[in-house]
Design a protein around this motif. Structure first.
Motif, short mmCIF file in Angstrom:
data_model
loop_
_atom_site.label_atom_id
_atom_site.label_comp_id
_atom_site.label_asym_id
_atom_site.label_seq_id
_atom_site.Cartn_x
_atom_site.Cartn_y
_atom_site.Cartn_z
N UNK A 1 0.83 -1.21 0.00
CA UNK A 1 0.00 0.00 0.00
C UNK A 1 0.86 1.26 0.00
N UNK A 2 1.91 1.27 0.82
CA UNK A 2 2.77 2.46 0.85
C UNK A 2 3.52 2.62 -0.45
N UNK A 3 3.89 1.51 -1.09
CA UNK A 3 4.57 1.60 -2.38
C UNK A 3 3.62 2.09 -3.47
N UNK A 4 2.37 1.64 -3.42
CA UNK A 4 1.38 2.14 -4.38
C UNK A 4 1.18 3.64 -4.16
N UNK A 5 1.13 4.04 -2.90
CA UNK A 5 0.97 5.45 -2.58
C UNK A 5 2.13 6.28 -3.12
N UNK A 6 3.32 5.69 -3.08
CA UNK A 6 4.51 6.38 -3.57
C UNK A 6 4.73 6.19 -5.06
N UNK A 7 3.91 5.32 -5.68
CA UNK A 7 4.06 5.07 -7.10
C UNK A 7 5.21 4.16 -7.45
N UNK A 8 5.73 3.42 -6.46
CA UNK A 8 6.89 2.56 -6.70
C UNK A 8 6.56 1.08 -6.71
N UNK A 9 5.27 0.72 -6.52
CA UNK A 9 4.90 -0.69 -6.56
C UNK A 9 4.85 -1.16 -8.01
#
Length: 330
Positions: free
Chosen positions: A193-201
């Motif tokens: 979720x935090x990676x999706x939020x940061x656009x890095x997932x």
């Protein structure tokens, strides 16, 4: 601080091959390897990872299990509901003395036809409720053998409190395996979720300038999860499998950290969800809300995992009445 060796290499689960899943990772696997695998699996696809885990392992097997009382009316009825199911029906609870904090209520063998839904073979069929649910239930006939009869009506059971009776039963002494797996799955799901939020997932677009959460805030959430992963990885580093005999000192250190990780994950998810809602119908909401919803069963379980299966069947120091599990929304 650098990652422990076990955190640097991950295996990804093949959810299409449950037999291989059982043989590869289970109570006979060292805790460090379990933690690395399930954290990665939770990150890769939380919903599929949880489905594979509960289909493979019947984590409710050590709990006090009731018997469907089919002779006293229609069999148990299950109906899909928000973040879980509603359960109705009658069960006998053999030798019930009111001391068990949690009870496992099976639907019974074969396909179950209810008023509202059909639960087919392969679907979840074992539902865990706090024993307090029986206090408001109607108590009926007790023949001294089958045990008292309890009737429940539309009791809500979160998705994380449901499993499959066909899964390989866990033993009372397998608590550390369940704790490790669930905490790792929760941390992996929250990390995604935090990676999706940061656009890095993987397979997500770069964050747009309109994303509601400042990069520094997203980084703070990621750092919180990183610290929790390091703390748990340090405890399980070098620990044997539960079937080899996990030292009590490891269990004593692991339990509070698992609870702490569960609380941290809920804080992260609540913050992510808040910012996803604030984004309206834009990218963050479209990407994050389905991910949060798919992770909900893991989050349900993570909140109570050390109470659901204490070591060796011992009573939990924090009993179910410490919180109403029905209020957990994930």
């Amino acid at each position: 601080m650098s990652e422990p060796p076990e955190m640097t290499t991950f295996m990804h689960g093949d959810h299409s091959k449950p037999d291989g899943y059982v043989k590869a990772l289970g109570p006979d696997t060292g805790l460090a390897r379990l933690f690395a695998f399930f954290e990665s699996d939770g990150y890769s696809d939380p919903s599929a990872a949880w489905q594979a885990f509960t289909s493979t392992w019947n984590w409710a097997a050590p709990l006090t299990t009731a018997d469907p009382a089919a002779a006293f009316g229609p069999g148990p009825v299950v109906q899909p509901a928000m973040s879980g199911f509603t359960l109705s029906g009658a069960w006998h609870v053999p030798s019930y003395d009111g001391t068990a904090a949690w009870l496992a209520l099976p639907l019974g063998g074969g396909e179950q036809q209810g008023r509202h839904a059909t639960v087919a073979h392969g679907d979840p069929d074992l539902f865990v409720v706090p024993s307090e649910a029986l206090r408001s239930a109607v108590r009926g006939f007790d023949d001294g053998v089958a045990g008292p009869l309890f009737r429940l009506e539309d009791v809500h059971v979160p998705a994380g409190f449901v499993t499959h009776s066909a899964g390989t039963p866990l033993r009372p002494g397998d608590a550390a395996f369940l704790w490790t797996a669930v905490a790792a799955l929760a941390l992996g799901a929250a990390r995604r979720m935090t990676d999706v939020l940061a656009g890095s997932a993987p397979n997500t677009a770069s964050p747009a300038a309109t994303w509601p959460m400042p990069p520094a805030a997203a980084a703070e959430l990621a750092a919180m999860l990183h610290d929790e992963r390091l703390s748990l990885a340090a405890v399980v580093h070098g620990a044997p499998s539960v079937r080899q005999g996990t030292p009590s000192s490891v269990e004593e250190r692991l339990a509070p950290l698992v609870r702490q990780a569960g609380h941290a994950v809920h804080q992260v998810v609540a913050s992510v969800y808040e910012h996803a809602l604030a984004s309206g119908g834009t990218g963050p909401r479209r990407a994050l809300v389905p991910l949060i919803e798919g992770s909900a069963p893991i989050l349900h379980q993570a909140r109570y995992v050390t109470e659901l299966l204490p070591p060796d069947g011992r009573s939990s120091p924090r009993r179910a009445e410490q919180g109403d599990y029905r209020r957990i929304s994930g």
